[in-house]
Design a protein around this motif. Sequence first.
Motif, PDB file in Angstrom:
ATOM      1  N   CYS A 133      10.440  15.093 -12.039  1.00 46.22           N
ATOM      2  CA  CYS A 133       9.811  16.201 -11.161  1.00 46.22           C
ATOM      3  C   CYS A 133       8.635  16.862 -11.771  1.00 46.22           C
ATOM      4  O   CYS A 133       7.910  18.145 -11.336  1.00 46.22           O
ATOM      5  N   LYS A 171       8.853  21.075 -12.014  1.00 41.15           N
ATOM      6  CA  LYS A 171       8.673  21.780 -10.644  1.00 41.15           C
ATOM      7  C   LYS A 171       9.914  21.870  -9.927  1.00 41.15           C
ATOM      8  O   LYS A 171      10.524  21.145 -10.069  1.00 41.15           O
ATOM      9  N   ASN A 172      10.026  22.979  -9.281  1.00 40.87           N
ATOM     10  CA  ASN A 172      11.295  23.148  -8.441  1.00 40.87           C
ATOM     11  C   ASN A 172      12.684  22.946  -9.176  1.00 40.87           C
ATOM     12  O   ASN A 172      13.483  22.033  -8.787  1.00 40.87           O
ATOM     13  N   ASP A 204       6.866  27.337 -16.465  1.00 41.63           N
ATOM     14  CA  ASP A 204       7.859  26.705 -15.688  1.00 41.63           C
ATOM     15  C   ASP A 204       9.319  27.283 -16.124  1.00 41.63           C
ATOM     16  O   ASP A 204      10.112  27.264 -15.118  1.00 41.63           O
ATOM     17  N   GLU A 226       9.908  30.483 -14.637  1.00 45.04           N
ATOM     18  CA  GLU A 226       9.973  30.578 -13.202  1.00 45.04           C
ATOM     19  C   GLU A 226      11.442  29.807 -12.990  1.00 45.04           C
ATOM     20  O   GLU A 226      11.927  30.322 -11.963  1.00 45.04           O
ATOM     21  N   SER A 286      11.630  30.529  -8.998  1.00 37.63           N
ATOM     22  CA  SER A 286      12.275  29.670  -8.479  1.00 37.63           C
ATOM     23  C   SER A 286      13.827  29.887  -7.951  1.00 37.63           C
ATOM     24  O   SER A 286      14.008  29.181  -6.737  1.00 37.63           O
TER      25      SER A 286
END
Length: 300
Positions: A178, A181-182, A214, A217, A222
Motif C-alpha cells: 500500500c 497510504k490508507n 504517513d 496521519e 486517516s
Amino acid sequence: MSVFMDLNLSYTAEKSRLQSLIETAAHLGFSTVAINYVFEPADKKKQDIPSPTPINELIDQLPIVQGRSRPIRVLNRLTIVMSDPSHFRPNAAEYRCFDLLAVQPTTEKLFHAACMMYDVDIICMSVTEKLPFFFKRAPVNAAADRGLVFEVSYAAAIRDSTVRRYTIANAVSLMESCRGKNVILSSAAEKPLELRGPYDVSNLGLLFGLSDGDAKEAVSSSCRSVILHAETRKTASGIVYTVKSCQQETLPAAAHCRFTQSCDTQVKLLQPREPDLTFLNDRDGQVRWAGLLEKSTDRF
C-alpha cells in the motif's frame, strides 16, 4: 494541533476496566476512541450479532481530553472475523447499530473480496500469526480507491515476543503493497497499561516502514477519513441523507385503519455543491431532487 484517534479499544464486560481504558486514552491525548466488539462465527450457521452497549451505560461522565476543553468522543465498532464468505451479511440490520464496520479476512480469497466488494470501513490484519497469503497490489489499490483503510494493531506485540515478530513482518509486508497510504494504527488494548501515546504510536509506525508524515496521519487524518467514510456509507454516495420524523394522527372511527403516519423528510447536504446543479449522482444513476424526496417519504 492534530486530533488523535484510537479506533480499537477491546470491549470487556468489566465496566470498571472499560472506564479505565477510556480515561487513560483521554489522558494520553486521544480525542476519539472506538470500542471494538469482535464477532467470530464458529460455523456457517446464522448466529446472533452482539449489540453495542449504550455509551451512557458504560461510563457516567466522559473524561476531558488532555490539552483540550472537550470530552472524549466514544464510538461503537464491530469487527467480523471471516473464515467463510457467509459470515458477512451485507444487508444485516444489526450492522446499523455500530458506528464503524470492520472485517478481518483469514484467507486470500476473502481478503480479495473485502477489498473489491464488501461495503465496510476497515480491513484488519491479523497480528497474532503469520499470514497464509501475500498482499497483492491490485486489490490493495482497489480498496484504497473505494476509501477503505487497513488497520495494524500493536497491543498484542506488547504481550508476547513471538507475536511481536509476526506483527512487524505482517505490517512491513502490508506497507510494501500500500506504500504507507490508507493505513491506521490502533491499540486493540485490553488493559490501560497496553495503551501508548499518539507520538509513541507514530514512532512505532516508522518501525513498520511508514514515513514520518504517513505515521502521523495513521493516528490522525486517516482515522478521521474512516469516520467520514462510515457516515457516508449509509447515504446516497456521500452527498445527501434523509431523516424521517413520523407523527401519529388519529382518524375518525369510520375509518378502516386506526392511524396513519405523516412523515416529514429533511434533506441535509454532506458536501458543498455548485448552486446550479439539478441532478445528484446516486448509485442507481442520476436522480432529481423531487424524485429523491418522493422515494424517501412513505405514506401509511
